[in-house]
Design an enzyme around this catalytic site. Structure first.
Site, PDB file in Angstrom:
ATOM      1  N   HIS A 139      39.706  43.921  44.906  1.00 36.88           N
ATOM      2  CA  HIS A 139      38.645  44.671  44.447  1.00 36.88           C
ATOM      3  C   HIS A 139      38.256  45.958  45.157  1.00 36.88           C
ATOM      4  CE1 HIS A 139      34.239  45.085  43.912  1.00 36.88           C
ATOM      5  NE2 HIS A 139      34.043  44.146  43.195  1.00 36.88           N
ATOM      6  N   ASP A 178      35.659  36.911  39.136  1.00 38.24           N
ATOM      7  CA  ASP A 178      36.335  36.654  37.877  1.00 38.24           C
ATOM      8  C   ASP A 178      37.165  35.395  37.886  1.00 38.24           C
ATOM      9  OD1 ASP A 178      36.153  39.961  37.333  1.00 38.24           O
ATOM     10  OD2 ASP A 178      34.800  38.640  36.286  1.00 38.24           O
TER      11      ASP A 178
HETATM   12  C1  SDX Z   1      35.161  43.155  38.670  1.00 42.73           C
HETATM   13  O1  SDX Z   1      33.406  47.551  40.861  1.00 42.73           O
HETATM   14  C2  SDX Z   1      32.792  46.297  40.924  1.00 42.73           C
HETATM   15  O2  SDX Z   1      31.850  46.130  41.652  1.00 42.73           O
HETATM   16  C3  SDX Z   1      33.232  45.446  39.774  1.00 42.73           C
HETATM   17  C4  SDX Z   1      32.887  43.978  39.651  1.00 42.73           C
HETATM   18  C5  SDX Z   1      31.399  43.995  39.306  1.00 42.73           C
HETATM   19  O3  SDX Z   1      30.563  43.028  39.602  1.00 42.73           O
HETATM   20  O4  SDX Z   1      31.285  45.015  38.624  1.00 42.73           O
HETATM   21  O5  SDX Z   1      33.014  43.341  40.789  1.00 42.73           O
HETATM   22  C6  SDX Z   1      33.538  43.200  38.593  1.00 42.73           C
HETATM   23  O6  SDX Z   1      35.487  44.175  37.899  1.00 42.73           O
HETATM   24  C7  SDX Z   1      36.052  42.435  39.629  1.00 42.73           C
HETATM   25  C8  SDX Z   1      37.458  43.043  39.717  1.00 42.73           C
HETATM   26  C9  SDX Z   1      38.121  42.333  38.238  1.00 42.73           C
HETATM   27  N1  SDX Z   1      39.365  42.855  38.050  1.00 42.73           N
HETATM   28  C10 SDX Z   1      40.545  41.912  38.547  1.00 42.73           C
HETATM   29  O7  SDX Z   1      40.392  40.888  38.796  1.00 42.73           O
HETATM   30  C11 SDX Z   1      41.665  42.697  37.860  1.00 42.73           C
HETATM   31  C12 SDX Z   1      42.809  42.440  39.088  1.00 42.73           C
HETATM   32  N2  SDX Z   1      42.624  43.343  40.040  1.00 42.73           N
HETATM   33  C13 SDX Z   1      42.905  44.616  40.219  1.00 42.73           C
HETATM   34  O8  SDX Z   1      43.133  45.019  39.030  1.00 42.73           O
HETATM   35  C14 SDX Z   1      42.407  45.609  41.200  1.00 42.73           C
HETATM   36  O9  SDX Z   1      42.051  44.802  42.384  1.00 42.73           O
HETATM   37  C15 SDX Z   1      41.025  46.240  41.017  1.00 42.73           C
HETATM   38  C16 SDX Z   1      40.903  47.005  39.686  1.00 42.73           C
HETATM   39  C17 SDX Z   1      39.901  45.261  40.944  1.00 42.73           C
HETATM   40  C18 SDX Z   1      40.824  47.113  42.164  1.00 42.73           C
HETATM   41  O10 SDX Z   1      41.723  48.222  42.258  1.00 42.73           O
HETATM   42  P1  SDX Z   1      41.812  49.364  43.311  1.00 42.73           P
HETATM   43  O11 SDX Z   1      40.585  49.237  44.187  1.00 42.73           O
HETATM   44  O12 SDX Z   1      41.927  50.620  42.459  1.00 42.73           O
HETATM   45  O13 SDX Z   1      42.951  48.910  44.000  1.00 42.73           O
HETATM   46  P2  SDX Z   1      44.276  49.181  43.758  1.00 42.73           P
HETATM   47  O14 SDX Z   1      44.730  49.108  42.477  1.00 42.73           O
HETATM   48  O15 SDX Z   1      44.822  50.705  44.425  1.00 42.73           O
HETATM   49  O16 SDX Z   1      45.115  48.134  44.547  1.00 42.73           O
HETATM   50  C19 SDX Z   1      45.514  48.516  46.022  1.00 42.73           C
HETATM   51  C20 SDX Z   1      46.761  48.004  46.103  1.00 42.73           C
HETATM   52  C21 SDX Z   1      47.811  48.460  45.206  1.00 42.73           C
HETATM   53  O17 SDX Z   1      48.934  48.249  45.871  1.00 42.73           O
HETATM   54  P3  SDX Z   1      49.589  49.563  46.388  1.00 42.73           P
HETATM   55  O18 SDX Z   1      49.861  50.445  45.179  1.00 42.73           O
HETATM   56  O19 SDX Z   1      49.067  50.030  47.558  1.00 42.73           O
HETATM   57  O20 SDX Z   1      51.080  49.177  46.796  1.00 42.73           O
HETATM   58  O21 SDX Z   1      46.718  46.416  46.005  1.00 42.73           O
HETATM   59  C22 SDX Z   1      47.360  46.099  44.743  1.00 42.73           C
HETATM   60  C23 SDX Z   1      47.729  47.500  44.056  1.00 42.73           C
HETATM   61  O22 SDX Z   1      49.086  47.186  43.367  1.00 42.73           O
HETATM   62  N3  SDX Z   1      46.633  45.178  44.086  1.00 42.73           N
HETATM   63  C24 SDX Z   1      46.949  44.177  43.503  1.00 42.73           C
HETATM   64  C25 SDX Z   1      45.985  43.391  42.940  1.00 42.73           C
HETATM   65  N4  SDX Z   1      44.817  44.140  43.110  1.00 42.73           N
HETATM   66  C26 SDX Z   1      45.225  45.251  43.876  1.00 42.73           C
HETATM   67  N5  SDX Z   1      48.235  43.273  43.406  1.00 42.73           N
HETATM   68  C27 SDX Z   1      48.454  42.257  42.640  1.00 42.73           C
HETATM   69  N6  SDX Z   1      47.328  41.478  42.083  1.00 42.73           N
HETATM   70  C28 SDX Z   1      46.187  42.347  42.101  1.00 42.73           C
HETATM   71  N7  SDX Z   1      44.886  41.568  41.547  1.00 42.73           N
END
Ligand code: SDX
Length: 429
Positions: free
Chosen positions: A306, A364
């Site tokens: 998140h 989720d």
């Molecule tokens: C919702 O914003 C909100 O409040 C949203 C929400 C709401 O109520 O409105 O809470 C609802 O959207 C919840 C999130 C649902 N999405 C997912 O579950 C999809 C999987 N999660 C990722 O796509 C990600 O965690 C995000 C999009 C939710 C957050 O992404 P960020 O904050 O941009 O973080 P990032 O992508 O920069 O990740 C940081 C690191 C990265 O590694 P590095 O590039 O630093 O090496 O963590 C890794 C990412 O690769 N990472 C994950 C991961 N999520 C982040 N690695 C594996 N699996 C994951 N799920």
């Protein structure tokens, strides 16, 4: 409130920018005059360090795993309130008295019917269209029918539009589901509660009485509460930006629905259940954990991570409890996807990669298992998220419209494209 300043030394000049303090949470540096002062922009793709607005609606502490709506913890609202009470709180800022709650319930209940002509729109969609595509179209089309609540400068019309959106989303969502499965639409029932009415419109058929299970209705209502609002997330920011141009509220909510559909946001509940189904059995989890950690593999654990929560999403805990309640009520003893989810969570929470990146289950992760147990297909999961989030979108839109300092949102850019050059005729290319 400004009490101190941030100093910036740039091009031999020293400038100071006021630091504004909220009631709780990070302070902000007011840089609104930076471009005028320096000719430079700040650069923050994804807005990881940017406060886009001032708000009094929802507060999240990502490190503590705290979520407050108008100061009330989500755990208490989920335990004691009902969804329409939370709607009232988000819209008006205070919990309603008994009389206010009864009036609000009455007003919402009597706006649940849709203009009969709108039901004809459905015949234009393919039956196998994704219900979110239908929601985008149908909600946008509301502005073609309810012209008497699109003048955003009129507080009365803003409130009528808010009530209409909250009231009609379950009806539109249920119609999208019925159309998807080829069953006739079921009209709203005024004697049912908000959540029970929604379940009735989804699962009743004209051939027999349908009695909504009160335990499942309570679970549905709580799921709506958990999804109601969440500060300045991507879809809420979309609604605010669309509303900043003066677009009517129905068009703004349609924009929010489109943004929520993405798998990185509200589409994650559908993607998470599809991921659990793809993993299939507990013994295949390590393979997927390795893929999630592989920077060259686009696979991510859906329902994990998140932007704000660097601790457990408090909604995920309540959702997990609701999952067990629903499965228990339905007598579902062994759900392979629940087994995979529980084991996946256990492994991920002990894995160095997830600990270091502070990746925890979000709302989720468990919602899909619960919604499927309630009888919904995965294609309806994000529709239910949109249904519940409508009140958050509307409350944030209303707060923006009523902000005297509000102006159209218009970000700038770091331009790295071609500098000016002359046209070359095709003969000379
Ligand atoms: C919702 O914003 C909100 O409040 C949203 C929400 C709401 O109520 O409105 O809470 C609802 O959207 C919840 C999130 C649902 N999405 C997912 O579950 C999809 C999987 N999660 C990722 O796509 C990600 O965690 C995000 C999009 C939710 C957050 O992404 P960020 O904050 O941009 O973080 P990032 O992508 O920069 O990740 C940081 C690191 C990265 O590694 P590095 O590039 O630093 O090496 O963590 C890794 C990412 O690769 N990472 C994950 C991961 N999520 C982040 N690695 C594996 N699996 C994951 N799920």
């Amino acid at each position: 409130m400004a009490n101190s300043t941030a100093k910036l030394e740039l091009g031999g000049e020293n400038r100071e920018y006021e630091i504004l303090e909220g009631t709780v949470g990070p302070d902000v540096i007011n840089i609104s005059s930076l471009y005028k002062d320096t000719g430079m922009f700040t650069y923050d793709p994804g807005f990881t360090s940017t406060a886009s607005c001032e708000s009094k609606i929802t507060y999240i502490d990502g490190d503590e795993g705290t979520l407050l709506h108008r100061g009330y913890p989500i755990e208490q609202l989920a335990d004691h309130g009902d969804f329409l009470e939370v709607c009232y709180l988000l819209l008006y800022g205070e919990l309603p008295t008994k009389a206010q709650k009864e009036d609000f319930d009455y007003r919402v209940t009597r706006h649940t019917m849709l203009h009969e002509q709108m039901s004809r729109f459905f015949t234009g969609f393919r039956r196998d269209a994704h219900p979110m595509a239908v929601m985008c179209g149908m909600v946008g089309a509301l502005s073609a029918f309810y012209h008497d609540s699109t003048d955003i400068s009129d507080p009365h019309q803003r409130m009528v539009a808010s009530i209409r959106m909250i009231a009609k989303m379950p009806t539109i969502a249920a119609m999208a589901y019925k159309y998807h499965i080829g069953q006739p639409f079921i009209y709203p029932r005024n004697e049912l509660s908000y959540a029970a009415n929604f379940l009735h419109m989804c699962f009743a058929v004209p051939c027999e009485e349908y009695h909504v299970n009160p335990v499942l209705a309570r679970a549905m209502d709580r799921i709506f509460i958990l999804h109601a609002d969440h500060e300045q997330n991507a879809s809420t920011s979309t609604v605010r930006l669309a509303g900043s141009s003066g677009a009517n509220p129905f068009a703004c909510i349609a924009a929010g629905i489109a943004c929520l559909w993405g798998p990185a946001h509200g589409g994650a509940n559908e993607a998470a259940l599809n991921m659990l189904a793809e993993i299939g059995t507990v013994d295949r989890i390590p393979e997927y954990i390795d893929r999630a950690k592989d920077r060259d593999d686009p696979f991510r654990l859906m329902g994990f991570g998140h932007r704000v929560y660097k601790n457990y999403d408090p909604r995920a805990k309540i959702m997990q409890k609701t999952t067990h309640e629903v499965l228990g009520e339905l007598g579902i003893k062994d759900d392979p996807q629940l087994d995979v989810a529980l084991e996946l969570e256990r492994i991920a929470l002990t894995d160095e990669y997830f600990i270091e990146k502070k990746l925890y289950p979000n709302i989720d992760f468990y919602s899909g298992i619960t919604l499927r147990a309630l009888g919904f297909p995965t294609t309806m999961f994000t529709v239910l998220f949109a249904l519940a989030r409508t009140v958050g979108w509307i409350a944030q839109w209303k707060e923006m419209i009523e902000d005297p300092n509000q102006k159209i949102g218009r970000p700038r850019q770091l331009y790295t494209g071609a500098t000016q050059r002359d046209y070359v005729s095709i003969a000379n290319r």
